[in-house]
Design an enzyme around this catalytic site. Structure first.
Site, PDB file in Angstrom:
ATOM      1  N   ASP A 243      41.838  34.620   2.562  1.00 54.93           N
ATOM      2  CA  ASP A 243      41.518  34.656   1.226  1.00 54.93           C
ATOM      3  C   ASP A 243      41.852  33.305   0.554  1.00 54.93           C
ATOM      4  O   ASP A 243      41.515  32.940  -0.799  1.00 54.93           O
ATOM      5  CB  ASP A 243      41.711  35.648   0.285  1.00 54.93           C
ATOM      6  CG  ASP A 243      43.357  35.980   0.583  1.00 54.93           C
ATOM      7  OD1 ASP A 243      43.823  36.430   1.708  1.00 54.93           O
ATOM      8  OD2 ASP A 243      44.164  36.013  -0.530  1.00 54.93           O
ATOM      9  N   ASN A 244      42.899  32.512   1.049  1.00 55.86           N
ATOM     10  CA  ASN A 244      43.234  31.211   0.701  1.00 55.86           C
ATOM     11  C   ASN A 244      42.590  30.090   1.227  1.00 55.86           C
ATOM     12  O   ASN A 244      43.105  29.025   1.011  1.00 55.86           O
ATOM     13  CB  ASN A 244      44.649  30.930   0.915  1.00 55.86           C
ATOM     14  CG  ASN A 244      45.720  31.944  -0.158  1.00 55.86           C
ATOM     15  OD1 ASN A 244      45.044  32.516  -1.166  1.00 55.86           O
ATOM     16  ND2 ASN A 244      46.682  32.505   0.191  1.00 55.86           N
TER      17      ASN A 244
END
Length: 479
Positions: A243-244
């Site tokens: 998610d980063n």
């Protein structure tokens, strides 16, 4: 500022509408004129300060928080999202549109047990990090400003809230694709809609089978180049969850990051990473693992053999780009016949750095500052065992190309070996200064990071090895 809302209008399943929560008594803590140029020379004003602080709405704004999934430290989290970041829209500028987000603007539906706030120290670190990375030539999100406040925020102790105004070419992450496929169990049409959106916004590919193949190849290439940049400059991200990971290969979500001080290949910059999953030496392999997760999420739309073929280009691309960057740093021939030899020269140097406890940035800069082919290089004086450095240096000299213009050769190396990087202890000193009402340490550090390759008068202390308390300083995810 002129906004458009393509994501808001087209991808309605990937966000929820929210409203920012105001912070009290706002003030400008940081501002980037460089980033402001991306959105038609936006300027500081009291009116804009109130808007960024959440006290007044930006005209015609559609505030929203994105939802996505992610593999966090290897485990799948089905529903994450922007827990403390609220997107305002896509701001039009001379280089195209940039997402504008207010990070720390209050609770969203995805805040879980958090308060949706960011504290001053983490906001300043993100501002400095993203601007430092940009001026090092590394793909990254940008920080337009940091707005400070008197609003209290409880972490390990009472702190004050701040909002970072972040600009990004896109906030779409690997986790968005995982969310559609694994969490929503969405069909092929929904996944196609997201891929089509990415292609239309950022690429020239067609939205058909051939275009999808080319797009995923490009994602692999952009990720490989980004991580090769990290390794060459000694940057540790710290939280390489899916998610980063930006779909465009831009560095973002700066949390417990670090630039290497004393070289240690297994350096861990995140206190929460007890097993070293995201250690410096693991970043290349984690990048590949994350791309595999993305590929798995894309299987409803792309054939497995195409995904595998693209993934197979990752490792060679990382090596190729890393070698290119390190050859520049060391003054080796950019196009060399003996790739294995150059790779060994670089590996031997990092081994000497580790065994002799040499500073990564300073060592490369010192190598660049001296003329080629000198007999006794000054770096050896910093070694526990100078003969270990001499052995490497002899091999290095044999690998150097013929140098006909020494001044030009040196200048080329000084232009790619920074004199200043954002060491964690320097960021901490700047934060302490701001807490005391003294902006001078922050301003000096920021200005040197904007021009990291030249010598700045009065900044001698910023080129020193860290003091004992600041050596290898690591942080947690708390913000």
């Amino acid at each position: 500022m002129q906004f458009k809302y393509d994501f808001f209008e087209q991808l309605t399943s990937l966000y929820q509408v929210v409203s920012p929560s105001a912070i009290d008594n706002p003030s400008w803590l940081a501002w980037s004129d460089d980033a402001a140029q991306l959105i038609h020379h936006c300027q500081q004003s009291d009116h804009l300060l109130q808007q960024f602080a959440g006290q007044q709405p930006l005209p015609q704004a559609h505030y929203y928080a994105q939802v996505y999934s992610g593999h966090q430290f290897g485990g799948y989290s089905p529903r994450l999202g922007d827990g403390r970041s609220i997107i305002v829209g896509e701001v039009l500028g001379p280089q195209g549109a940039f997402d504008m987000a207010l990070k720390g603007a209050g609770k969203t539906p995805f805040s879980r047990h958090g308060d949706g706030r960011a504290v001053m120290r983490s906001s300043i670190r993100e501002f400095l990090a993203s601007e430092a990375m940009y001026h090092l030539g590394i793909p990254t999100s940008r920080a337009l400003a940091v707005v400070g406040s008197d609003t209290p925020v409880l972490r390990q102790q009472m702190e004050t809230a701040a909002i970072t105004v972040r600009l990004a070419r896109s906030h779409i992450r690997f986790g968005h694709f995982e969310y559609l496929t694994h969490t929503l169990q969405a069909g092929k049409s929904e996944l196609k809609q997201l891929v089509d959106f990415c292609i239309k916004q950022h690429y020239q590919y067609s939205c058909d089978s051939a275009g999808y193949h080319a797009w995923f190849h490009q994602v692999v290439q952009d990720t490989a180049r980004m991580i090769a940049h990290w390794q060459a400059v000694g940057f540790c991200h710290g939280v390489m969850n899916t998610d980063n990971m930006s779909i465009l290969g831009d560095t973002f979500d700066y949390g417990p990051f670090a630039f290497l001080d004393t070289y240690h290949e297994d350096f861990i910059c995140n206190k929460s990473d007890g097993e070293g999953r995201y250690a410096f030496s693991q970043q290349v392999s984690v990048g590949f693992w994350n791309l595999q997760c993305l590929a798995q999420a894309l299987t409803p739309l792309l054939e497995s053999d195409v995904l595998v073929q693209a993934l197979q280009t990752y490792q060679p691309l990382v090596v190729e780009h890393y070698l290119y960057l390190m050859r520049q740093k060391l003054g080796l021939a950019i196009v060399a016949r003996n790739q294995q030899r150059d790779f060994e020269i670089i590996g031997q140097l990092t081994h000497v750095m580790q065994t002799q406890r040499l500073d990564y940035t300073l060592t490369l800069r010192q190598l660049a500052e001296e003329e080629p082919f000198i007999t006794k290089h000054p770096v050896r004086d910093h070694c526990i065992d100078p003969q270990a450095f001499d052995a490497w240096y002899d091999n290095y000299l044999e690998a150097l190309p013929e140098v006909t213009d020494t001044a030009q050769w040196q200048q080329q190396r000084l232009a790619v070996n920074p004199k200043y990087v954002l060491r964690n202890y320097l960021a901490q000193e700047a934060i302490i200064g701001l807490e005391r009402g003294d902006k001078r340490p922050f301003e000096l550090l920021y200005q040197t990071l904007r021009q990291p390759y030249i010598t700045h008068t009065g900044a001698e202390a910023l080129t020193q090895r860290p003091p004992d308390w600041g050596e290898g300083l690591i942080l947690s995810c708390s913000s």
